[in-house]
Design a protein around this motif. Structure first.
Motif, PDB file in Angstrom:
ATOM      1  N   GLU C  87       0.812  -1.224   0.000  1.00 39.79           N
ATOM      2  CA  GLU C  87       0.000   0.000   0.000  1.00 39.79           C
ATOM      3  C   GLU C  87       0.842   1.270   0.000  1.00 39.79           C
ATOM      4  O   GLU C  87       0.357   2.324  -0.389  1.00 39.79           O
ATOM      5  CB  GLU C  87      -0.926   0.019   1.222  1.00 39.79           C
ATOM      6  N   ARG C  93      -5.533  -1.489  -0.307  1.00 45.87           N
ATOM      7  CA  ARG C  93      -5.757  -2.923  -0.129  1.00 45.87           C
ATOM      8  C   ARG C  93      -7.032  -3.355  -0.859  1.00 45.87           C
ATOM      9  O   ARG C  93      -7.105  -4.455  -1.395  1.00 45.87           O
ATOM     10  CB  ARG C  93      -5.850  -3.270   1.361  1.00 45.87           C
ATOM     11  N   ASP C  94      -8.036  -2.463  -0.877  1.00 44.85           N
ATOM     12  CA  ASP C  94      -9.265  -2.776  -1.622  1.00 44.85           C
ATOM     13  C   ASP C  94      -8.960  -3.072  -3.084  1.00 44.85           C
ATOM     14  O   ASP C  94      -9.516  -3.999  -3.669  1.00 44.85           O
ATOM     15  CB  ASP C  94     -10.238  -1.594  -1.562  1.00 44.85           C
ATOM     16  N   ARG C 296     -18.456  -4.625   7.600  1.00 42.16           N
ATOM     17  CA  ARG C 296     -17.588  -3.470   7.330  1.00 42.16           C
ATOM     18  C   ARG C 296     -18.423  -2.195   7.220  1.00 42.16           C
ATOM     19  O   ARG C 296     -18.050  -1.138   7.733  1.00 42.16           O
ATOM     20  CB  ARG C 296     -16.780  -3.696   6.048  1.00 42.16           C
ATOM     21  N   GLU C 297     -19.570  -2.314   6.559  1.00 39.53           N
ATOM     22  CA  GLU C 297     -20.439  -1.139   6.418  1.00 39.53           C
ATOM     23  C   GLU C 297     -20.934  -0.654   7.774  1.00 39.53           C
ATOM     24  O   GLU C 297     -21.007   0.553   8.023  1.00 39.53           O
ATOM     25  CB  GLU C 297     -21.625  -1.466   5.496  1.00 39.53           C
ATOM     26  N   LEU C 300     -18.005   1.146   9.507  1.00 39.41           N
ATOM     27  CA  LEU C 300     -17.758   2.456   8.896  1.00 39.41           C
ATOM     28  C   LEU C 300     -18.849   3.450   9.292  1.00 39.41           C
ATOM     29  O   LEU C 300     -18.579   4.612   9.586  1.00 39.41           O
ATOM     30  CB  LEU C 300     -17.705   2.317   7.368  1.00 39.41           C
ATOM     31  N   LYS C 304     -18.561   6.864  11.536  1.00 39.64           N
ATOM     32  CA  LYS C 304     -19.029   8.150  11.010  1.00 39.64           C
ATOM     33  C   LYS C 304     -20.025   8.806  11.970  1.00 39.64           C
ATOM     34  O   LYS C 304     -19.960  10.003  12.221  1.00 39.64           O
ATOM     35  CB  LYS C 304     -19.662   7.935   9.641  1.00 39.64           C
ATOM     36  N   LEU C 323     -17.803   8.110   2.350  1.00 46.95           N
ATOM     37  CA  LEU C 323     -16.587   7.907   3.136  1.00 46.95           C
ATOM     38  C   LEU C 323     -15.531   7.351   2.205  1.00 46.95           C
ATOM     39  O   LEU C 323     -15.730   6.311   1.607  1.00 46.95           O
ATOM     40  CB  LEU C 323     -16.851   6.867   4.217  1.00 46.95           C
ATOM     41  N   GLU C 324     -14.433   8.017   2.121  1.00 46.80           N
ATOM     42  CA  GLU C 324     -13.381   7.514   1.242  1.00 46.80           C
ATOM     43  C   GLU C 324     -12.298   6.852   2.079  1.00 46.80           C
ATOM     44  O   GLU C 324     -12.045   7.244   3.210  1.00 46.80           O
ATOM     45  CB  GLU C 324     -12.777   8.656   0.428  1.00 46.80           C
ATOM     46  N   ILE C 325     -11.641   5.893   1.519  1.00 49.15           N
ATOM     47  CA  ILE C 325     -10.638   5.148   2.266  1.00 49.15           C
ATOM     48  C   ILE C 325      -9.425   6.004   2.593  1.00 49.15           C
ATOM     49  O   ILE C 325      -8.875   5.950   3.669  1.00 49.15           O
ATOM     50  CB  ILE C 325     -10.238   3.870   1.533  1.00 49.15           C
ATOM     51  N   ARG C 326      -8.976   6.806   1.670  1.00 49.44           N
ATOM     52  CA  ARG C 326      -7.816   7.663   1.934  1.00 49.44           C
ATOM     53  C   ARG C 326      -7.831   8.818   0.963  1.00 49.44           C
ATOM     54  O   ARG C 326      -8.559   8.792  -0.017  1.00 49.44           O
ATOM     55  CB  ARG C 326      -6.512   6.860   1.813  1.00 49.44           C
ATOM     56  N   ASP C 327      -7.009   9.820   1.249  1.00 47.06           N
ATOM     57  CA  ASP C 327      -7.073  11.007   0.399  1.00 47.06           C
ATOM     58  C   ASP C 327      -6.352  10.820  -0.910  1.00 47.06           C
ATOM     59  O   ASP C 327      -5.770   9.807  -1.198  1.00 47.06           O
ATOM     60  CB  ASP C 327      -6.490  12.208   1.133  1.00 47.06           C
TER      61      ASP C 327
END
Lengths: 98, 252, 327
Positions: C87, C93-94, C296-297, C300, C304, C323-327
């Motif tokens: 990563e 990872r997704d 997972r949902e 998350l 939030k 919701l995003e995993i990363r920027d």
């Protein structure tokens, strides 16, 4: 209604202190959706063999890093400051405990 | 019943619940919702197997017939296992597993807290060590129960059903018979009525955080004390015991 | 700096045995090669949990059970270390999991063989982990920092894996006749697939060139395979098992064992998806992933909600927000 895109959660960087008195050392990362999960996942992954007495988890996106492209301006200026090191100084022969 | 017989039975109860729940947890290996959970759940299974080994080994010492931990795990039949009915419930989906583990771990937590001062040295030492482990198991399952309960509408509904379905097996955890009576007098065992009060407090606290409803106390299943089980246990032990049964002359 | 200058600087760093770190400049091809290799390595660890997981519930003693379980757990952990390393190269990872499940990414073909008896737990630990360790020891010196660090950690932890397998084999080999036959059968089935784990001959391996120049790979497939065979033959002899290769013979002159040719048709057939368990392994992974979606949902969403309790959002920001995993 909150819209969620299925994913593995955020990346958290993990720092493990192996013994009290020692600094926390970077061990790797885990995925987690919240602090508690990050801490538990880090514990399960990075301290399976008695490696730790304390764990820090930090969201990757909160870490600020210097860039390799800046490394010359960041780190080279300390190259010639040899007077910051004790070996720079000449001690009279025979002087002890200094 | 002699004190020795009672103590033997008591150890089998403790050991068997850990063994059977451990076997269930190990079924999660490679099936978790996220890789991190595979590790968490196998960690829990390893703790439970460790607990089972200690108690089954001790059972062998009490019985004095030369039986090992494996003799107890691999050579008894269904009607000789004293694990809780809750521990043998199938894994179902992740919410079913979390709800089961929560109810059982909260029980273990209060049981081992009290057993830590048992007058039997082996049992108190076992309780002290196990308490550290089940404290973590309780934390793991409670946090997940909260996430699922206070997560999406779907997860809330699913885990509420898990809880409702499992509730009828919780009464069995607190039943007592002459084994308990005898050992309580000796200061070895604990009064499960006392454990139940603490257990309910823990359940209430976590369910409130999880925005879940505590199921009504309706009919409660029974059986642990007499080794009367659900049909699921037979399959679990048939699988577990396959090799030593198929090759009776072999050593592993 | 021009790209050529950057490339020269990059190569000079590698030649000086300095490690490349995530934020350093690197040629796109180096990045792609590493993404492919590290994720493939991670997938292998994760898919590799299945053939051994097949025997956890049936392990014949409680000791054997905890040892096997601890070993498989390590593999999950190693998968995780490797995904972490992968990563750092800018893919999530997704995305790696998606590539695995769609068949775009591969994993080691050895895990497409079934584990049919308890002795297979011995053979897998002894031979499959043994072969993997030879490769991983070499990879500790790989040029990419995060990969190298993951390998150091993995090698340290894996030292018990091969012993666990060999102990099972040694024990069975001196057990009843049935047990010995079980051990020999496992060796017969796993020997050739194990030595094929090192990949095609160097002469048939298209990726080796740059990988060696960039010190991603430190030794070639054939060198590593030879190392593994040289040390394994004696281990088989000492427990009285026979390696199923009639051409296996000590070559005094070379100081190595000569050995027979592997069945490359079988190798390529399985790489292309037609092994005994390819479909089963992927289906298992996909099912676990899909069964876990609602979990997972939920996690998350819970996170939030907690955040919103702390920092209530303005109503206008809520619409269609993801919701995003990363920027």
């Amino acid at each position: 209604m909150i819209n969620i895109k299925d994913n593995q959660g955020d990346i958290w960087e993990v720092f493990v202190q192996s013994k009290s008195g020692l600094p926390h050392k970077h061990a790797g990362s885990v995925h987690a959706t919240d602090k508690e999960m990050a801490l538990q996942n880090a514990r399960d992954l990075y301290t399976r063999r008695n490696e730790g007495t304390c764990i820090w988890v930090v969201p990757l996106k909160e870490i600020v890093s210097s860039m390799p492209s800046e490394s010359e301006s960041f780190f080279d200026p300390s190259d010639d400051k040899i007077y910051r090191h004790p070996t720079h100084y000449i001690m009279p022969e025979g002087a002890k405990h200094i | 019943m002699t004190a020795k017989e009672a103590l033997l039975n008591y150890c089998l109860r403790l050991g068997d619940s850990s063994l059977i729940l451990g076997q269930r947890m190990s079924e999660w290996c490679s099936n978790g919702p996220i890789l991190e959970e595979d590790i968490a759940m196998t960690n829990i299974a390893l703790d439970l197997f460790g607990q089972a080994r200690t108690m089954l080994t001790y059972a062998g010492e009490i019985e004095e017939k030369g039986k090992t931990e494996d003799d107890f795990a691999y050579k008894r039949n269904e009607r000789e296992f004293y694990n809780s009915l809750l521990s043998e419930r199938p894994n179902g989906h992740f919410g079913d597993t979390i709800a089961r583990n929560f109810l059982q771990s909260a029980y273990f937590f209060h049981l081992y807290t009290t057993l830590s001062s048992s007058k039997d040295d082996m049992i108190s030492a076992h309780a002290v060590k196990s308490l550290k482990e089940v404290t973590y198991h309780l934390r793991h399952s409670a946090e997940w129960l909260v996430r699922l309960g206070d997560g999406t509408a779907e997860s809330h509904e699913k885990v509420q059903i898990s809880l409702d379905d499992l509730w009828e097996f919780t009464g069995d955890l607190f039943e007592m018979n002459e084994v308990d009576e005898l050992l309580i007098k000796e200061g070895i065992a604990v009064d499960l009525n006392e454990i139940k009060k603490e257990w309910i407090k823990t359940v209430d606290q976590v369910l409130e955080r999880a925005t879940l409803k505590k199921p009504e106390n309706g009919y409660m299943q029974t059986g642990r004390l007499n080794a009367i089980h659900s049909e699921y246990l037979g399959h679990l032990i048939a699988e577990m015991q396959f090799l030593p049964r198929a090759y009776p002359d072999a050593k592993w | 700096m021009t790209d050529l200058e950057k490339l020269e600087k990059f190569q000079a760093k590698i030649d000086a045995e300095d490690k490349i770190e995530p934020k350093d400049w690197m040629p796109e091809e180096y990045r792609k090669h590493l993404q492919r290799q590290i994720s493939q390595h991670a997938h292998s660890e994760v898919i590799g949990m299945q053939p051994e997981g097949n025997w956890i519930s049936r392990a014949p003693s409680l000791r054997a059970k905890v040892v096997l379980l601890a070993k498989i757990q390590d593999e999950a952990g190693h998968g995780q270390y490797l995904y972490s390393a992968a990563e750092t190269l800018g893919k999530s990872r997704d995305e790696f999991i998606e590539e695995l499940q769609s068949g775009k990414a591969k994993y080691s073909s050895i895990f497409n063989y079934p584990t049919l008896s308890w002795a297979d737990m011995g053979a897998v630990g002894w031979l499959v982990d043994g072969a993997a360790i030879v490769n991983q020891v070499s990879l500790q010196r790989t040029s990419y920092g995060p990969y190298s660090r993951a390998m150091v950690r993995i090698c340290k932890e894996e030292s018990f894996h091969q012993r666990q397998g060999y102990e099972i084999m040694a024990h069975l080999a001196k057990g009843t006749l049935e047990q010995k036959a079980m051990a020999q059968d496992a060796l017969n089935r796993f020997w050739w697939p194990s030595i094929m784990m090192f990949g095609p001959h160097d002469s048939d391996s298209p990726n080796t060139g740059n990988a060696v120049k960039w010190k991603i790979k430190r030794e070639t497939n054939d060198e590593l395979r030879q190392k593994f065979i040289d040390k394994t033959v004696q281990q088989a002899e000492i427990i009285g098992l026979t390696i199923p290769d009639k051409e296996l013979k000590w070559n005094e002159e070379k100081g190595h064992y000569d050995f027979g040719e592997m069945d490359w048709d079988e190798f390529w057939r399985i790489v292309k998806g037609n092994g005994p368990c390819n479909k089963q392994r992927l289906a298992h992974h996909i099912k676990a992933h899909q069964d876990g979606r609602w979990v997972r949902e939920a996690a998350l969403t819970y996170a939030k909600k907690q955040k919103e309790k702390q920092f209530p959002p303005q109503p206008s920001q809520r619409e269609g927000e993801e919701l995003e995993i990363r920027d």
